[in-house]
Design a protein around this motif. Structure first.
Motif, mmCIF file in Angstrom:
data_model
loop_
_atom_site.group_PDB
_atom_site.id
_atom_site.type_symbol
_atom_site.label_atom_id
_atom_site.label_comp_id
_atom_site.label_asym_id
_atom_site.label_seq_id
_atom_site.Cartn_x
_atom_site.Cartn_y
_atom_site.Cartn_z
ATOM 1 N N GLY A 229 0.690 -1.174 -0.075
ATOM 2 C CA GLY A 229 -0.068 0.062 -0.105
ATOM 3 C C GLY A 229 0.814 1.241 0.153
ATOM 4 O O GLY A 229 1.584 1.327 0.818
ATOM 5 N N HIS A 230 0.479 2.156 -0.889
ATOM 6 C CA HIS A 230 1.258 3.548 -0.973
ATOM 7 C C HIS A 230 1.251 4.019 0.346
ATOM 8 O O HIS A 230 2.255 4.716 1.030
ATOM 9 C CB HIS A 230 0.924 4.272 -2.105
ATOM 10 N N TYR A 231 -0.156 4.262 0.825
ATOM 11 C CA TYR A 231 -0.176 5.018 2.118
ATOM 12 C C TYR A 231 0.336 4.288 3.307
ATOM 13 O O TYR A 231 1.271 4.789 4.001
ATOM 14 C CB TYR A 231 -1.762 4.931 2.397
ATOM 15 N N GLU A 232 0.209 2.969 3.462
ATOM 16 C CA GLU A 232 0.828 2.282 4.426
ATOM 17 C C GLU A 232 2.258 2.180 4.665
ATOM 18 O O GLU A 232 2.783 1.856 5.511
ATOM 19 C CB GLU A 232 0.117 0.709 4.613
ATOM 20 N N THR A 233 2.844 2.259 3.398
ATOM 21 C CA THR A 233 4.355 2.330 3.514
ATOM 22 C C THR A 233 4.843 3.564 3.726
ATOM 23 O O THR A 233 6.341 3.869 3.752
ATOM 24 C CB THR A 233 4.920 1.825 2.091
ATOM 25 N N GLU A 234 4.178 4.627 3.827
ATOM 26 C CA GLU A 234 4.670 6.137 3.980
ATOM 27 C C GLU A 234 4.250 6.762 5.274
ATOM 28 O O GLU A 234 4.128 8.110 5.489
ATOM 29 C CB GLU A 234 4.557 6.887 2.728
ATOM 30 N N VAL A 235 3.779 5.904 6.345
ATOM 31 C CA VAL A 235 3.222 6.432 7.613
ATOM 32 C C VAL A 235 4.557 6.451 8.438
ATOM 33 O O VAL A 235 4.373 7.096 9.502
ATOM 34 C CB VAL A 235 2.068 5.526 8.231
ATOM 35 N N PHE A 236 5.447 5.527 7.991
ATOM 36 C CA PHE A 236 6.695 5.810 9.152
ATOM 37 C C PHE A 236 7.510 6.598 9.064
ATOM 38 O O PHE A 236 7.930 6.940 10.176
ATOM 39 C CB PHE A 236 7.514 4.267 8.596
ATOM 40 N N GLY A 237 7.848 7.496 8.051
ATOM 41 C CA GLY A 237 8.747 8.762 8.109
ATOM 42 C C GLY A 237 8.225 9.845 8.897
ATOM 43 O O GLY A 237 8.822 10.345 9.608
ATOM 44 N N VAL A 238 6.779 10.131 8.816
ATOM 45 C CA VAL A 238 6.427 11.558 9.441
ATOM 46 C C VAL A 238 6.409 11.172 11.018
ATOM 47 O O VAL A 238 6.431 11.884 11.670
ATOM 48 C CB VAL A 238 4.810 11.771 8.743
ATOM 49 N N ARG A 239 6.104 9.986 11.103
ATOM 50 C CA ARG A 239 5.887 9.518 12.811
ATOM 51 C C ARG A 239 7.226 9.419 13.382
ATOM 52 O O ARG A 239 7.554 10.104 14.357
ATOM 53 C CB ARG A 239 5.237 8.171 13.058
ATOM 54 N N ALA A 240 8.370 8.890 12.617
ATOM 55 C CA ALA A 240 9.536 9.046 13.227
ATOM 56 C C ALA A 240 10.526 10.443 13.220
ATOM 57 O O ALA A 240 10.889 10.703 14.079
ATOM 58 C CB ALA A 240 10.784 8.204 12.221
ATOM 59 N N LEU A 241 9.825 11.160 12.319
ATOM 60 C CA LEU A 241 10.329 12.498 12.108
ATOM 61 C C LEU A 241 9.718 13.595 13.322
ATOM 62 O O LEU A 241 10.413 14.236 14.071
ATOM 63 C CB LEU A 241 10.037 13.450 10.740
ATOM 64 N N ALA A 242 8.418 13.105 13.635
ATOM 65 C CA ALA A 242 7.761 13.624 14.865
ATOM 66 C C ALA A 242 8.199 13.481 15.991
ATOM 67 O O ALA A 242 8.671 14.343 17.039
ATOM 68 C CB ALA A 242 6.389 13.250 14.779
ATOM 69 N N ALA A 243 8.812 12.039 16.183
ATOM 70 C CA ALA A 243 9.447 11.513 17.328
ATOM 71 C C ALA A 243 10.819 12.485 17.595
ATOM 72 O O ALA A 243 11.290 12.662 18.637
ATOM 73 C CB ALA A 243 9.378 10.240 17.354
ATOM 74 N N ARG A 244 11.459 12.635 16.420
ATOM 75 C CA ARG A 244 12.964 13.084 16.709
ATOM 76 C C ARG A 244 12.521 14.883 17.072
ATOM 77 O O ARG A 244 13.547 15.168 17.714
ATOM 78 C CB ARG A 244 13.406 13.329 14.866
ATOM 79 N N LEU A 245 11.471 15.432 16.414
ATOM 80 C CA LEU A 245 11.123 16.623 16.804
ATOM 81 C C LEU A 245 10.996 16.895 18.342
ATOM 82 O O LEU A 245 11.350 17.582 19.164
ATOM 83 C CB LEU A 245 10.015 17.318 16.381
ATOM 84 N N GLU A 246 10.395 15.942 19.052
ATOM 85 C CA GLU A 246 10.083 15.811 20.229
ATOM 86 C C GLU A 246 11.135 15.743 21.030
ATOM 87 O O GLU A 246 11.321 16.393 22.270
ATOM 88 C CB GLU A 246 9.004 14.627 20.643
ATOM 89 N N ASP A 247 12.322 14.876 20.781
ATOM 90 C CA ASP A 247 13.360 14.670 21.385
ATOM 91 C C ASP A 247 14.211 15.879 21.369
ATOM 92 O O ASP A 247 14.688 16.096 22.381
ATOM 93 C CB ASP A 247 14.183 13.481 20.638
ATOM 94 N N GLU A 248 14.314 16.392 20.145
ATOM 95 C CA GLU A 248 15.131 17.568 19.954
ATOM 96 C C GLU A 248 14.406 18.998 20.752
ATOM 97 O O GLU A 248 15.364 19.910 21.321
ATOM 98 C CB GLU A 248 15.389 17.806 18.404
ATOM 99 N N PHE A 249 13.286 19.164 20.606
ATOM 100 C CA PHE A 249 12.408 20.271 21.091
ATOM 101 C C PHE A 249 11.508 20.223 22.035
ATOM 102 O O PHE A 249 11.069 21.331 22.484
ATOM 103 C CB PHE A 249 11.816 20.977 19.796
ATOM 104 N N GLY A 250 11.137 19.124 22.502
ATOM 105 C CA GLY A 250 10.189 18.927 23.573
ATOM 106 C C GLY A 250 8.689 19.177 23.112
ATOM 107 O O GLY A 250 7.811 19.454 23.748
#
Length: 262
Positions: A229-250
């Motif tokens: 699935g196009h959608y289902e194979t592309e949910v991972f990046g945005v979630r990982a990026l958001a977690a990185r932002l939480e680590d970096e900036f809270g």
């Protein structure tokens, strides 16, 4: 790469965060029809982030209703040409502007990113080893190829991917071997990389959506293809990026899940 840190955790000036994202994602390194970066300018301070695969009207309204100051989407609002602000496109833009919502797009840079990219995150979830760049795109490679820790049947592998994504996979068993060991991972529209997978000696390609013009390639090149699935194979990046932002900036964040089934 030297990246600025936030002076106050939990609140970041928009322009600082946009600069950080541009450097971290290496936005300018990719030829991409998406207008990567800040597509709509909203409030000057970012306190809450939403992430999504798409920027449909429903997703934008969800971001506004959630109280997000910034929406980071894999598929943004603009693709290679200016669009008149009319019809559904007007409603999308209007929804973001009325909510003072910043909209940021990260397309190919988020497929290819070595830390939080869609393909990196899928390869990591599947325990792919000895990874190498794979998946030609505009003179570079945005996916990964490697070896699974152990050989498994094609059906067992598809079942494993289904558990990872939550969606039933479409399986084209065109490979000369009924088992999976040497795997290519390419999120989204990767069916055109079947010949590259064969040339690299891979027995299986994991990608998003099928295309009719590439249907016979799997069987003629002797490569198994698992379409997750196009959608289902592309949910991972945005979630990982958001977690990185939480680590970096809270910054607290929310994933807005609006699956397409495609």
């Amino acid at each position: 790469m030297s990246l600025p840190s936030s002076p106050t955790r939990g609140e970041v000036p928009r322009d600082q965060l946009v600069r950080w994202l541009g450097e971290y994602l290496n936005i300018g390194a990719f030829k991409d029809p998406s207008l990567n970066g800040l597509q709509i300018e909203g409030t000057e301070q970012i306190r809450r982030v939403a992430v999504s695969v798409d920027t449909s009207l429903k997703t934008l309204q969800h971001a506004a209703d959630s109280g997000a100051d910034l929406l980071i989407a894999h598929h943004g609002l603009f693709w290679g040409q200016p669009l008149p602000i009319t019809g559904p496109h007007r409603e999308r833009v209007r929804t973001a502007l009325m909510a003072d919502l910043n909209v940021y797009a990260a397309h190919i840079p988020l497929d290819a990113h070595p830390e939080v990219g869609n393909n990196t995150m899928m390869a990591r979830a599947l325990s792919l080893q000895h990874t190498q760049p794979f998946g030609e795109w505009a003179g570079g490679k945005i996916g990964l190829a490697g070896e699974l820790p152990f050989e498994q049947t094609l059906q067992d592998f598809a079942d494993r991917v289904q558990k990872l994504t939550g969606e039933i996979c479409l399986v084209h068993g065109g490979g000369r071997s009924p088992t999976v060991r040497r795997l290519g991972v390419l999120s989204g529209s990767g069916a055109g990389s079947i010949p590259e997978a064969a040339a690299a000696g891979l027995d299986t390609l994991l990608t998003g959506e099928p295309e009719h013009k590439h249907f016979h390639d799997a069987f003629e090149y002797g490569v198994n293809v698992v379409y997750a699935g196009h959608y289902e194979t592309e949910v991972f990046g945005v979630r990982a990026l958001a977690a990185r932002l939480e680590d970096e900036f809270g910054l607290p964040w929310q994933f807005l899940h609006h699956p397409t089934g495609l």
